[in-house]
Design a protein around this motif. Structure first.
Motif, short mmCIF file in Angstrom:
data_model
loop_
_atom_site.label_atom_id
_atom_site.label_comp_id
_atom_site.label_asym_id
_atom_site.label_seq_id
_atom_site.Cartn_x
_atom_site.Cartn_y
_atom_site.Cartn_z
N HIS A 149 -39.69 15.12 5.83
CA HIS A 149 -39.57 14.12 6.89
C HIS A 149 -39.16 14.83 8.18
N ARG A 150 -40.13 15.49 8.78
CA ARG A 150 -39.87 16.27 9.99
C ARG A 150 -40.77 15.84 11.13
N VAL A 151 -40.30 16.11 12.33
CA VAL A 151 -41.10 15.91 13.53
C VAL A 151 -41.15 17.25 14.27
N ALA A 152 -42.37 17.68 14.63
CA ALA A 152 -42.53 18.98 15.30
C ALA A 152 -41.94 18.96 16.70
N ALA A 153 -41.36 20.09 17.08
CA ALA A 153 -40.79 20.26 18.42
C ALA A 153 -41.38 21.53 19.03
N PRO A 154 -41.19 21.73 20.35
CA PRO A 154 -41.73 22.94 21.00
C PRO A 154 -41.21 24.22 20.36
N GLU A 155 -41.97 25.30 20.57
CA GLU A 155 -41.63 26.64 20.11
C GLU A 155 -41.51 26.74 18.59
N GLY A 156 -42.34 25.93 17.90
CA GLY A 156 -42.38 26.00 16.45
C GLY A 156 -41.18 25.40 15.75
N LYS A 157 -40.31 24.75 16.48
CA LYS A 157 -39.13 24.14 15.86
C LYS A 157 -39.45 22.73 15.39
N HIS A 158 -38.51 22.13 14.70
CA HIS A 158 -38.69 20.77 14.22
C HIS A 158 -37.31 20.11 14.08
N TYR A 159 -37.33 18.80 13.99
CA TYR A 159 -36.08 18.09 13.73
C TYR A 159 -36.34 17.01 12.70
N LEU A 160 -35.28 16.58 12.04
CA LEU A 160 -35.41 15.61 10.95
C LEU A 160 -35.70 14.22 11.49
N LYS A 161 -36.65 13.58 10.84
CA LYS A 161 -36.97 12.19 11.18
C LYS A 161 -36.13 11.24 10.34
N ALA A 163 -32.94 11.11 7.22
CA ALA A 163 -31.91 11.78 6.43
C ALA A 163 -30.76 10.78 6.27
N LEU A 164 -29.84 11.08 5.39
CA LEU A 164 -28.67 10.22 5.22
C LEU A 164 -27.75 10.37 6.42
N GLY A 165 -27.30 9.25 6.97
CA GLY A 165 -26.34 9.25 8.07
C GLY A 165 -26.93 9.21 9.45
N ILE A 166 -28.26 9.39 9.57
CA ILE A 166 -28.89 9.41 10.89
C ILE A 166 -28.95 8.02 11.50
N ASP A 167 -29.30 7.05 10.68
CA ASP A 167 -29.54 5.70 11.19
C ASP A 167 -28.88 4.69 10.27
N ALA A 168 -28.57 3.51 10.81
CA ALA A 168 -27.94 2.48 9.99
C ALA A 168 -28.87 2.01 8.87
N ARG A 169 -30.16 2.08 9.12
CA ARG A 169 -31.13 1.65 8.12
C ARG A 169 -31.72 2.87 7.43
N LEU A 170 -31.60 2.90 6.12
CA LEU A 170 -32.06 4.05 5.35
C LEU A 170 -33.54 3.98 5.07
N SER A 171 -34.21 5.11 5.21
CA SER A 171 -35.62 5.22 4.85
C SER A 171 -35.76 6.37 3.85
N PHE A 172 -36.33 6.08 2.68
CA PHE A 172 -36.51 7.15 1.70
C PHE A 172 -37.80 6.92 0.93
N ASP A 173 -38.33 8.00 0.35
CA ASP A 173 -39.53 7.94 -0.47
C ASP A 173 -39.13 7.71 -1.92
N TYR A 174 -39.98 6.98 -2.63
CA TYR A 174 -39.72 6.69 -4.05
C TYR A 174 -41.01 6.78 -4.82
N GLN A 175 -40.92 7.33 -6.02
CA GLN A 175 -42.06 7.31 -6.93
C GLN A 175 -41.56 7.45 -8.36
N SER A 176 -42.38 7.02 -9.30
CA SER A 176 -42.06 7.19 -10.72
C SER A 176 -43.28 7.79 -11.39
#
Length: 577
Positions: A149-161, A163-176
């Motif tokens: 869960h990343r978003v590309a940034a300049p100079e080949g860097k990236h930041y998290l889109k 993660a736990l604690g970033i936002d009040a509403r949690l977003s996660f992937d699930y599969q079985s």
């Protein structure tokens, strides 16, 4: 000896070239019966490098998940259990950030990526947010089961889109996914998979298959040698053996007991003396008994001889007492907790002095709306206790409702109940047929679909309608309607035919709750109960149903009378002319 879930594990974590290790990982395998009912779980978290407290976030997330997941009700599905726990952890981390200067820059606060693997019975459940990875090694090939869960940034860097604690509403992937013996799972942080190829990791796992701790360390050391500048964490889990399709430990223990010999009044079983039969059916024999040590009455239930050879029927029989022990609600029949060791196959429950709703309806053929509300509201409270635990009763009918001498209403007979948590164990108690009584069963069951809380609500509404009208809303037409086209033709008959003094909005409430399409019913039982008690503003402006719908006999009598008067009038005109 019964086969059980068996695993081998290995783990390694190191700070690598960094000053501190902001990763955290752990695995928990509880003892029985919790191991069968909830499985085992492994979790891994990676704190973000821009934060000085993310190592605390990682540790709190992993420990919190492994502690709280196994504290959720055994009746809950893995998905619901994990979702509730992760949401709580995310809310706590987010609130920690909001109460500190970190709220101005979350990248310096309590934030971490998180990945978890839960294995229950023969299924693996994946939960993931952030940029860790979970792999499955099968047939010597690594398959990535998660995405970053990343978003590309300049100079080949990236930041998290995410993660736990970033936002009040949690977003996660699930599969079985279904498991096979030999499946191997790798949970790794980005410091590993960005520096070691999939082929290299698979090769190391094969080479050190006999010692997975060494395999995990070798993968981490390879990442370090390849120049990784991040923390290095590897967790490996191999599925060595899978359980057969069987009940949980508690059910298995009871299932090994012999059947009770023939009973008659005065017979004594494990200190419980039989007083008299209460009910006999093709599924069970029920007796009023007394615990001689406590001098207390109770209900003693044994399976009928007709089901002695049916494993599915016997497990369903035992399931009733298991369910009763999981629910603590005034409006649900309680189990009778005996401290004596059992030597035979039976179940116990409290004894309720009173009558069934079916008997009450015979004694009260024309109840008031207030009486009906009182009974239905109590049943609804009991149903909500089922639904909160992810259980669907599936057999609500007047015979399965008891009213004691004080007027307290209780739901009984859990033989058809579906339990999400047990469904994941692949038990033969799934909803493959209409287990309830067809006159009260929701239409979706006859399409071969799974029931939901809305299905129980439909049955509750049928009983409400029957008490008010003295008949069923669709007669026997629901059971005969086994296609969507046929169900669309089902016509609701207004309850005002028999009860013209009932408010129109009550009839409209019943009409909504009794919709053949479950998606057109109320979303929650509480909404249905609220609309029975107080007019829904949407219904207040509804017009009274036409006379043809409310009372077709009277309608056609009036039409015939009007036509007769017209004929007489015209005949009189002709004679006078």
């Amino acid at each position: 000896m019964a086969r059980k879930l068996s695993i081998s594990t290995g783990a390694y974590s190191d700070k690598g070239r960094k000053k501190i290790n902001q990763d955290f990982n752990a695995l928990r395998q509880p003892k029985e019966p919790l191991r069968t009912e909830k499985g085992f779980a492994v979790a891994l978290a990676d704190g973000i490098s821009t934060s000085s407290v993310s190592d605390q976030a990682s540790k709190a997330a992993v420990n919190g998940f492994l502690e709280d997941y196994f504290s959720t009700p055994e009746t809950w599905s893995v998905k619901k259990s994990a979702q509730c726990v992760l949401s709580a952890i995310n809310s706590w981390l987010y609130s920690q950030n909001q109460r500190t200067p970190y709220r101005y820059n979350p990248d310096t606060g309590y934030v971490c990526t998180f990945s978890a693997l839960v294995v229950k019975s023969s299924t693996a459940y994946i939960f993931h947010t952030g940029d860790n990875r979970i792999y499955r090694l099968n047939n010597n090939r690594l398959e990535a089961l998660t995405r970053e869960h990343r978003v590309a940034a300049p100079e080949g860097k990236h930041y998290l889109k995410h993660a736990l604690g970033i936002d009040a509403r949690l977003s996660f992937d699930y599969q079985s996914l279904k498991l096979e013996a030999g499946d191997t799972f790798l949970l790794v942080t980005d410091g590993i998979f960005e520096s070691v190829t999939d082929e290299a990791m698979a090769g190391i796992c094969r080479e050190y298959a006999e010692d997975l701790n060494v395999a995990a360390q070798q993968i981490a050391e390879q990442a370090y040698l390849n120049g990784s500048e991040d923390n290095l964490t590897v967790q490996i889990v191999r599925i060595d053996d899978l359980p057969l399709k069987s009940a949980g430990e508690t059910l298995q223990a009871y299932a090994r007991l012999p059947f009770v010999p023939a009973l008659q009044p005065g017979s004594c079983v494990d200190g419980l003396r039989m007083i008299r039969p209460l009910h006999v059916s093709g599924r069970s024999h029920v007796y009023l008994a007394k615990d001689e040590a406590r001098d207390q009455p109770l209900v003693f239930k044994i399976p009928a001889s007709e089901i002695h050879e049916s494993d599915a029927a016997l497990e369903r029989f035992l399931l009733e007492e298991w369910i009763a022990k999981k629910i603590n609600n005034t409006h649900v029949l309680r189990p009778y907790l005996s401290h004596r060791k059992r030597h035979y196959f039976y179940s116990l429950s409290e004894y309720v002095e009173g009558q069934t709703l079916a008997e009450w309806m015979q004694d009260n053929p024309k109840p008031s709306l207030a009486q009906v509300r009182n009974i239905i509201e109590q049943i609804a409270k009991g149903l909500q206790a089922f639904h909160r635990l992810e259980m669907i009763h599936q057999d609500l009918r007047p015979e399965n409702i008891l009213i004691d001498n004080e007027g307290t209403v209780k739901i009984i007979d859990f033989g058809s109940t579906w339990v999400a948590g047990l469904e994941e164990l692949s038990l033969p108690v799934s909803r493959e047929e209409v287990l309830g009584t067809v006159q009260y069963a929701a239409p979706e069951y006859f399409l071969g679909e799974y029931g939901t809380a809305q299905s129980d609500m439909f049955s509750l509404a049928v009983m409400t309608y029957q008490m008010l009208a003295g008949r069923l809303p669709y007669g026997n037409a629901v059971a005969k309607s086994k296609t969507r086209a046929a169900q669309r033709k089902l016509k609701y008959k207004s309850v005002l035919h028999e009860h013209s003094d009932i408010p129109v909005w009550v009839d409209l409430t019943l009409r909504k709750a009794l919709q053949p399409d479950p998606f057109k019913r109320y979303d929650e039982i509480t909404e249905f109960i609220a609309d029975l008690r107080k007019p829904n503003p949407k219904f207040i402006h509804e017009t009274r149903p036409p006379l043809l719908e409310r009372n077709p006999v009277l309608f056609w009598q009036l039409v015939s009378g009007t036509l007769l008067m017209a004929v007489v009038y015209l005949a009189g005109l002709q004679l006078s002319a």
